[in-house]
Design a protein around this motif. Structure first.
Motif, PDB file in Angstrom:
ATOM      1  N   GLN A 276      10.133  22.122  -4.605  1.00  0.00           N
ATOM      2  CA  GLN A 276       9.069  22.662  -3.754  1.00  0.00           C
ATOM      3  C   GLN A 276       8.476  21.580  -2.852  1.00  0.00           C
ATOM      4  N   CYS A 277       8.475  20.333  -3.332  1.00  0.00           N
ATOM      5  CA  CYS A 277       7.958  19.236  -2.504  1.00  0.00           C
ATOM      6  C   CYS A 277       8.828  19.043  -1.274  1.00  0.00           C
ATOM      7  N   VAL A 278      10.120  19.299  -1.403  1.00  0.00           N
ATOM      8  CA  VAL A 278      11.027  19.200  -0.263  1.00  0.00           C
ATOM      9  C   VAL A 278      10.870  20.420   0.640  1.00  0.00           C
ATOM     10  N   ALA A 279      10.680  21.593   0.025  1.00  0.00           N
ATOM     11  CA  ALA A 279      10.606  22.840   0.793  1.00  0.00           C
ATOM     12  C   ALA A 279       9.417  22.857   1.748  1.00  0.00           C
ATOM     13  N   VAL A 280       8.308  22.211   1.363  1.00  0.00           N
ATOM     14  CA  VAL A 280       7.105  22.259   2.204  1.00  0.00           C
ATOM     15  C   VAL A 280       7.041  21.108   3.196  1.00  0.00           C
ATOM     16  N   CYS A 281       7.928  20.123   3.072  1.00  0.00           N
ATOM     17  CA  CYS A 281       7.854  18.945   3.934  1.00  0.00           C
ATOM     18  C   CYS A 281       8.255  19.301   5.360  1.00  0.00           C
ATOM     19  N   PRO A 282       7.396  19.039   6.346  1.00  0.00           N
ATOM     20  CA  PRO A 282       7.730  19.389   7.733  1.00  0.00           C
ATOM     21  C   PRO A 282       8.855  18.563   8.331  1.00  0.00           C
ATOM     22  N   THR A 283       9.180  17.426   7.695  1.00  0.00           N
ATOM     23  CA  THR A 283      10.292  16.615   8.190  1.00  0.00           C
ATOM     24  C   THR A 283      11.493  16.654   7.261  1.00  0.00           C
ATOM     25  N   GLY A 284      11.401  17.382   6.163  1.00  0.00           N
ATOM     26  CA  GLY A 284      12.548  17.603   5.285  1.00  0.00           C
ATOM     27  C   GLY A 284      12.908  16.458   4.368  1.00  0.00           C
ATOM     28  N   VAL A 285      11.995  15.548   4.068  1.00  0.00           N
ATOM     29  CA  VAL A 285      12.321  14.431   3.177  1.00  0.00           C
ATOM     30  C   VAL A 285      11.977  14.791   1.739  1.00  0.00           C
ATOM     31  N   ASP A 286      12.587  14.070   0.819  1.00  0.00           N
ATOM     32  CA  ASP A 286      12.318  14.228  -0.614  1.00  0.00           C
ATOM     33  C   ASP A 286      11.482  13.040  -1.050  1.00  0.00           C
ATOM     34  N   ILE A 287      10.201  13.271  -1.282  1.00  0.00           N
ATOM     35  CA  ILE A 287       9.283  12.186  -1.597  1.00  0.00           C
ATOM     36  C   ILE A 287       9.648  11.507  -2.905  1.00  0.00           C
ATOM     37  N   ARG A 288      10.445  12.195  -3.742  1.00  0.00           N
ATOM     38  CA  ARG A 288      10.841  11.613  -5.027  1.00  0.00           C
ATOM     39  C   ARG A 288      11.798  10.442  -4.856  1.00  0.00           C
ATOM     40  N   ASN A 289      12.353  10.284  -3.663  1.00  0.00           N
ATOM     41  CA  ASN A 289      13.245   9.156  -3.390  1.00  0.00           C
ATOM     42  C   ASN A 289      12.505   7.983  -2.756  1.00  0.00           C
ATOM     43  N   GLY A 290      11.167   8.016  -2.810  1.00  0.00           N
ATOM     44  CA  GLY A 290      10.376   6.914  -2.294  1.00  0.00           C
ATOM     45  C   GLY A 290       9.939   7.115  -0.857  1.00  0.00           C
ATOM     46  N   GLN A 291       9.163   6.142  -0.348  1.00  0.00           N
ATOM     47  CA  GLN A 291       8.689   6.203   1.031  1.00  0.00           C
ATOM     48  C   GLN A 291       9.861   6.124   1.996  1.00  0.00           C
ATOM     49  N   GLN A 292       9.820   6.974   3.030  1.00  0.00           N
ATOM     50  CA  GLN A 292      10.917   7.042   3.976  1.00  0.00           C
ATOM     51  C   GLN A 292      10.367   7.138   5.393  1.00  0.00           C
ATOM     52  N   GLU A 293      11.232   6.891   6.342  1.00  0.00           N
ATOM     53  CA  GLU A 293      10.827   6.920   7.735  1.00  0.00           C
ATOM     54  C   GLU A 293      10.265   8.275   8.129  1.00  0.00           C
ATOM     55  N   GLY A 294      10.788   9.338   7.563  1.00  0.00           N
ATOM     56  CA  GLY A 294      10.364  10.677   7.953  1.00  0.00           C
ATOM     57  C   GLY A 294       9.040  11.117   7.353  1.00  0.00           C
ATOM     58  N   CYS A 295       8.540  10.396   6.344  1.00  0.00           N
ATOM     59  CA  CYS A 295       7.285  10.808   5.695  1.00  0.00           C
ATOM     60  C   CYS A 295       6.108  10.523   6.617  1.00  0.00           C
ATOM     61  N   ILE A 296       5.352  11.555   6.944  1.00  0.00           N
ATOM     62  CA  ILE A 296       4.187  11.392   7.805  1.00  0.00           C
ATOM     63  C   ILE A 296       2.890  11.461   7.002  1.00  0.00           C
TER      64      ILE A 296
END
Length: 477
Positions: A276-296
């Motif tokens: 569900q954390c991936v489903a709601v992400c507007p940039t489509g990242v998986d926060i469980r894999n750590g901080q990423q460029e797409g995380c806003i």
């Protein structure tokens, strides 16, 4: 769609590949249809986004019968709640830009890309566009199904309505932008009858189709590939920066909750791998894999995870705003104990103080004095000494003013050429040539300070004065 670097040799490359393999970077091969879930951070996101209502409503705010904020570029005047700022005062703009640049750095260093997640116009407009899309086309699975469905009357009707609303929002965006510079009233009067100039129509068209393209079509691709801030924000974060973080120690190993199984019987981590954390992400990242460029850092994954934790009877906070040090169980230094916080705050305070000083010291008129250099002085037949000056009076008010010029010094002087008041036009510099005459016997030396005064009375009977000191030159004794 995952984008991974080509593999190289050595342990360092293997480690880099293993990390990059878990990064989600949508390169445009698919459209992200983010799920919308209610929650604390969604409400905060809407409240923060509502700040942009100022952009649409601001041009209609009145102050003393005029538009409160108007950037009159053709006449080089900038009206801010009754204060007129001219190009001569643009040093304040430099301080204002410095203030916001440092503020952005402060926010990023402390709480990550909070600006991107809550205030950025691209994020806000995209959120509004996708909300409209959801209202017309349905939930994410329904939207994906509609995209793949063959063209029929319903699909055409829904798609045409959606894109028409997007274009209307783009037009209102461009129209509102131009209203800040053209004036809201004159723009409504001139635009629809063809009396506005070409720059106005070009600006509205550019913003209309630019908004439609960026917020309607490119969406998260702007954040990934066009926005420079997304590229540099990584070097502005450290282990003390508070960002949406997944508590790996608590959540791993992941395991789905089986039917009829209570959460107390689970031998795995708290993460039920519901995505569900991936489903709601507007940039489509998986926060469980750590901080990423797409995380806003919008926090929507926190709302989704908290809702799932409530359903399975686990405490909230598996995904939460936290620093890397906190997630790893290391001591967390309070924000006020960090040196860079005080450095940033000091720079912000200085910039803000400069802006406030500039605004508070703005006067309706300003006078400059230029002394004639060739010759410095003239000896008259009656034995007196005369100097020539060019006065330049700047009228910063919104009305034409009649300015009276006078001069004073420690020695008796005679001012010539200023017998009649000087008419100054609003926003213009009006020159005036005057002469100062002093008896040679009254000169205490080769130079003598002379102060010129400019006074006027505004329409509300407020008396305004400005002064500038110059020098009177005479022959050596």
């Amino acid at each position: 769609m995952n984008e991974t670097p080509s593999r190289g040799s050595g342990a360092a490359m293997d480690e880099l590949y293993a990390e990059a393999h878990h990064w989600e970077v949508n390169t445009g091969g698919e459209t992200i249809h983010a799920k919308r879930m209610p929650g604390k951070w969604r409400r905060i996101k809407w409240l923060a986004s509502s700040v942009w209502l100022i952009f649409f409503l601001g041009p209609y705010l009145r102050w003393n019968g005029n538009q409160a904020v108007l950037f009159d570029i053709p006449n080089r005047k900038y009206h801010l709640f009754g204060v007129t700022v001219l190009p001569q005062d643009f040093w304040m703009l430099s301080l204002l830009l410095l203030f916001f640049a440092i503020l952005l750095a402060v926010v990023t260093a402390l709480v990550g890309r909070a600006y991107c997640g809550y205030f950025c116009f691209q994020t806000v407009w995209t959120d509004v566009f996708t909300w409209i899309e959801e209202k017309l086309e349905g939930s994410p699975p329904q939207r994906r199904k509609l995209d793949k469905a063959p063209l029929d009357a319903r699909k055409v009707r829904v798609k045409v309505l959606k894109h028409a609303i997007w274009l209307l929002i783009g037009f209102l965006t461009g129209f509102s932008f131009v209203a800040w510079f053209y004036g809201a009233g004159p723009l409504w009067r001139d635009f629809f009858v063809g009396d506005a100039n070409v720059a106005v129509y070009a600006s509205v068209a550019l913003f209309t189709f630019g908004t439609y393209l960026l917020a309607g079509w490119l969406r998260e691709q702007v954040c990934f590939w066009l926005c420079p801030y997304a590229r540099i924000q990584g070097v502005m974060l450290d282990k003390s920066t508070v960002v949406p973080a997944y508590d790996e120690a608590r959540g791993e190993p992941r395991g789905r909750l089986q039917k009829g199984q209570s959460s107390a019987d689970r031998t795995v981590g708290d993460c039920v791998d519901c995505n569900q954390c991936v489903a709601v992400c507007p940039t489509g990242v998986d926060i469980r894999n750590g901080q990423q460029e797409g995380c806003i850092t919008c926090g929507l994954c926190i709302d989704a995870c908290d809702a799932v934790m409530d359903k399975v009877g686990k405490p909230r906070g598996l995904i939460r705003y936290a620093s890397l040090d906190e997630v790893e169980g290391k001591p967390v230094k309070p924000m006020l104990m960090r040196a860079r916080v005080w450095v940033y705050t000091g720079i912000l305070a200085l910039a803000l103080a400069g802006i406030m000083y500039g605004l508070s010291s703005l006067e309706a008129i300003e006078v400059k004095v230029l002394h004639e250099r060739a010759p410095l002085f003239v000896q008259l037949s009656d034995g007196s000494v005369q100097n020539k000056y060019t006065l330049k009076v700047l009228n910063k008010s919104e009305q034409d003013l009649t300015v009276r010029i006078s001069a004073e010094s420690s020695a008796p002087i005679i001012l010539l050429g200023a017998e009649e008041p000087l008419l100054t036009r609003s926003g213009e510099v009006t020159p005036m040539i005057v002469f100062v005459k002093i008896k040679r016997s009254d000169l205490p030396g080769e130079t003598l300070p002379v102060t010129f005064h400019a006074t006027t009375t505004l329409s509300d009977n407020t008396e305004i004065a400005a002064e500038r000191e110059s020098a009177f030159f005479g022959p050596s004794r």
